[in-house]
Each structure stands twice: as C-alpha cells, then as structure tokens.
Write a protein that holds these residues in place. Sequence first.
Motif, PDB file in Angstrom:
ATOM      1  N   ASN A  85      -0.022   2.900  -1.030  1.00 34.49           N
ATOM      2  CA  ASN A  85      -0.414   3.271   0.327  1.00 34.49           C
ATOM      3  C   ASN A  85      -1.313   2.192   0.903  1.00 34.49           C
ATOM      4  O   ASN A  85      -2.520   2.199   0.716  1.00 34.49           O
ATOM      5  CB  ASN A  85      -1.117   4.627   0.325  1.00 34.49           C
ATOM      6  CG  ASN A  85      -1.264   5.171   1.736  1.00 34.49           C
ATOM      7  OD1 ASN A  85      -1.477   4.412   2.672  1.00 34.49           O
ATOM      8  ND2 ASN A  85      -1.138   6.476   1.869  1.00 34.49           N
ATOM      9  N   LEU A  86      -0.717   1.243   1.599  1.00 35.87           N
ATOM     10  CA  LEU A  86      -1.468   0.111   2.152  1.00 35.87           C
ATOM     11  C   LEU A  86      -2.453   0.549   3.222  1.00 35.87           C
ATOM     12  O   LEU A  86      -3.508  -0.041   3.381  1.00 35.87           O
ATOM     13  CB  LEU A  86      -0.500  -0.909   2.744  1.00 35.87           C
ATOM     14  CG  LEU A  86       0.232  -1.814   1.746  1.00 35.87           C
ATOM     15  CD1 LEU A  86       1.125  -2.762   2.502  1.00 35.87           C
ATOM     16  CD2 LEU A  86      -0.738  -2.547   0.873  1.00 35.87           C
ATOM     17  N   SER A  88       1.609  -9.556  -5.404  1.00 35.15           N
ATOM     18  CA  SER A  88       3.000  -9.798  -5.059  1.00 35.15           C
ATOM     19  C   SER A  88       3.176 -11.232  -4.602  1.00 35.15           C
ATOM     20  O   SER A  88       2.241 -11.877  -4.135  1.00 35.15           O
ATOM     21  CB  SER A  88       3.429  -8.844  -3.941  1.00 35.15           C
ATOM     22  OG  SER A  88       3.208  -7.507  -4.308  1.00 35.15           O
ATOM     23  N   ASP A  89       4.401 -11.721  -4.719  1.00 34.88           N
ATOM     24  CA  ASP A  89       4.702 -13.066  -4.229  1.00 34.88           C
ATOM     25  C   ASP A  89       5.337 -13.035  -2.842  1.00 34.88           C
ATOM     26  O   ASP A  89       5.577 -14.089  -2.253  1.00 34.88           O
ATOM     27  CB  ASP A  89       5.637 -13.789  -5.205  1.00 34.88           C
ATOM     28  CG  ASP A  89       4.886 -14.381  -6.390  1.00 34.88           C
ATOM     29  OD1 ASP A  89       3.639 -14.394  -6.348  1.00 34.88           O
ATOM     30  OD2 ASP A  89       5.539 -14.814  -7.352  1.00 34.88           O
ATOM     31  N   LEU A 125      10.362  -1.985  -4.114  1.00 34.18           N
ATOM     32  CA  LEU A 125      10.001  -3.381  -4.347  1.00 34.18           C
ATOM     33  C   LEU A 125       8.525  -3.529  -4.714  1.00 34.18           C
ATOM     34  O   LEU A 125       8.133  -4.492  -5.363  1.00 34.18           O
ATOM     35  CB  LEU A 125      10.306  -4.233  -3.114  1.00 34.18           C
ATOM     36  CG  LEU A 125      11.776  -4.360  -2.718  1.00 34.18           C
ATOM     37  CD1 LEU A 125      11.902  -5.147  -1.414  1.00 34.18           C
ATOM     38  CD2 LEU A 125      12.578  -5.033  -3.823  1.00 34.18           C
ATOM     39  N   GLY A 126       7.694  -2.583  -4.246  1.00 32.63           N
ATOM     40  CA  GLY A 126       6.271  -2.651  -4.541  1.00 32.63           C
ATOM     41  C   GLY A 126       5.571  -3.817  -3.883  1.00 32.63           C
ATOM     42  O   GLY A 126       4.654  -4.412  -4.450  1.00 32.63           O
ATOM     43  N   VAL A 127       6.012  -4.170  -2.666  1.00 31.84           N
ATOM     44  CA  VAL A 127       5.415  -5.300  -1.952  1.00 31.84           C
ATOM     45  C   VAL A 127       4.764  -4.802  -0.666  1.00 31.84           C
ATOM     46  O   VAL A 127       5.115  -3.736  -0.150  1.00 31.84           O
ATOM     47  CB  VAL A 127       6.473  -6.376  -1.623  1.00 31.84           C
ATOM     48  CG1 VAL A 127       7.157  -6.853  -2.896  1.00 31.84           C
ATOM     49  CG2 VAL A 127       7.507  -5.840  -0.626  1.00 31.84           C
ATOM     50  N   TRP A 185       5.041 -15.894   0.189  1.00 33.55           N
ATOM     51  CA  TRP A 185       6.309 -15.797   0.909  1.00 33.55           C
ATOM     52  C   TRP A 185       6.324 -14.595   1.845  1.00 33.55           C
ATOM     53  O   TRP A 185       5.682 -13.570   1.579  1.00 33.55           O
ATOM     54  CB  TRP A 185       7.485 -15.688  -0.066  1.00 33.55           C
ATOM     55  CG  TRP A 185       7.783 -16.957  -0.781  1.00 33.55           C
ATOM     56  CD1 TRP A 185       7.147 -17.443  -1.902  1.00 33.55           C
ATOM     57  CD2 TRP A 185       8.768 -17.943  -0.439  1.00 33.55           C
ATOM     58  NE1 TRP A 185       7.672 -18.650  -2.264  1.00 33.55           N
ATOM     59  CE2 TRP A 185       8.680 -18.975  -1.393  1.00 33.55           C
ATOM     60  CE3 TRP A 185       9.722 -18.028   0.574  1.00 33.55           C
ATOM     61  CZ2 TRP A 185       9.506 -20.098  -1.359  1.00 33.55           C
ATOM     62  CZ3 TRP A 185      10.544 -19.144   0.610  1.00 33.55           C
ATOM     63  CH2 TRP A 185      10.431 -20.166  -0.337  1.00 33.55           C
ATOM     64  N   ILE A 186       7.071 -14.747   2.955  1.00 36.69           N
ATOM     65  CA  ILE A 186       7.237 -13.684   3.947  1.00 36.69           C
ATOM     66  C   ILE A 186       8.728 -13.448   4.161  1.00 36.69           C
ATOM     67  O   ILE A 186       9.508 -14.401   4.260  1.00 36.69           O
ATOM     68  CB  ILE A 186       6.586 -14.066   5.298  1.00 36.69           C
ATOM     69  CG1 ILE A 186       5.074 -14.191   5.153  1.00 36.69           C
ATOM     70  CG2 ILE A 186       6.935 -13.049   6.383  1.00 36.69           C
ATOM     71  CD1 ILE A 186       4.389 -14.727   6.405  1.00 36.69           C
TER      72      ILE A 186
END
Length: 309
Positions: free
Chosen positions: A3-4, A22-23, A47-49, A98-99
Amino acid sequence: MANLKAIYSGSTIGLFNYLIMSDLSIIILTFNESVHIKRLLSKISGLGVPVFIVDSGSTDDTVQIAEAHGAIVKTNPFENHPKQWDFALKNCPITTPWIVGLDADQYPSDELYQKLKSFSDATIPADVNGIYFNRHNYFQGERLKFGGYRNFYMLKMFRRTEGWSDLNENMDHRFIVNGKTILWKEVLIEDNLKEHDIDFWLHKQIRYSNLTAQEEFQRKRGLRGQTLKPNLLGNPDERKAFLKKIWWNLPLYIRPMIYFFYRFIIRLGFLDTASGRTFHFLQGFWFRFLVDFKIKELEKKEKLKQNQS
C-alpha cells in the motif's frame, strides 16, 4: 502490491525505502478509466513494484480504484499527452532506475508480465537506456493483422535519468532517450474497451484531428520542430520521423488517397476482417482527409487575419 499510499502518507523516507527495493516503477495516465484501470492494476499487482497514477480529473471512480490498489495518485489538468507525461515524469517521486509508462487501456500479455516480473537492471547492458514493447492493435474487439498494423513498437520503458517526453509533438506521444534502445517482442496487448463503441471512437478521432492539424500547421511555419533525427534505418521512432517528414511535404487531399492505397493494397489491408477493413478506411483515409481539411481551414483563417491587419 504494497500500500504505497499508506507509506507515502506516513513518511517520505518510508516511500524511498520501498522504492529502492525495485528496479522499476510504473506510471499510468488516466481519465474516467474505471472500465480499464481495475483490469490493468489487477494484472500488475503481482509485480510488487511502485505504481503512480496521474489523473486528469476523473469524475467516475478511477481514483478510488487506483487508491484501493495502493497506487499513488496525482492530478493534473490535461492539455495533451506529451505535456501530461512531462508532468508525470517531473512530479512522481520515483527513485527506481527504470520507468514503465502506460495508458490505462494498455494491458500486458503474460509474456510481458513475466519479463517485468523477473526484470533486473543488472541484466540490461549499461549503454541501453530504452526498451520498446510490441503492441497488438485492435478495432471493435478484433486484432488487426494487415495494413502495416500487425506489430507496432512503442518505447514504453526507459532509464529514469535518460528519458523524457517529446514536447515537440502535439498529438502523437513518444518518449525520447539518450543512447541505445532494444526491442522486446513480447506483446503489450492493447484493447481499448471503450472504443468498441463506434461513436466514442469517431469523436476521439475528431478531437485528435484538431490536434494533428494544429501541429502540422505550426510545423509548416517553423513554430514546432522535430526532436528525433529522421532515419529510415534507425529505431522505430526514428523511422516514423523519416516517414512523417515525407508526409508533411505531400500535397493536401492527395496524400490521404496515397496512404490509403498503400495500406489497403500494398500492405494487404483488404485481407483483414470486415472490422479491420473499416478501420483502415476510417483511420487511413477519413481521419487524414479530415486533418487536411482542418489545415486548410487554419490557413484560410490566417489569410483572413492578415488581410484585416
């Protein structure tokens, strides 16, 4: 997906600590996308990003759905896609290397999902700064296989410090990166469910024709440049820039007929389904004829204004 929103609200340091795990991070643009956003967020949640939403002022429950999935939501009035992406890249607190930039109606295939799931910055050569995804195009729920639309490569992933939104475009959005790019042929499936309604699709094309006509009108007067160096042998966007440069020099009203013949006959668009053939006519001829008509209207208004001054 963690939960960001809770992390972000509680502590900026907490958000930073989460992000560096995360990358890659994902940014999604939305406007009244309740029909799509739940589908996309449900797919990428595993994905957990970090996921960021930049919303243009939705009046449906798009924002509520995004927040329920733990995304960080920012709002910004929409002017065009390049400027909205510019805002997103400059205002989303991303620290991952990375985006990935997506629209709400874009949906990753299982192959692409697994590619992102196992992604590591260490696996990408240091001189590669961008990654093209392969998009399959659909119209009225049916995939287009001919007319040059079987595969469509889009730069959708890039190093955070090396990519930006091309503000020289008014309608067609693209990201620009320094350095080399690579292709991922695992598809990014895009099926805009709202475009199954032909009235929605037609009104969208009319809106886009205004933006395209304004852009080309400005280009002819040197008010808008071209960021990419046209190169027929370059990456997909450089090839498109090369073809656009030719297109801008073709005579108005004649070029839609040339282009439709190329797509429908030379690129075998007539072999598509009935829906596909309709798409090639509407998007390959009608839309471009409409753009040319609106360019002429802009030229008439300019001439009238000059005569009155």
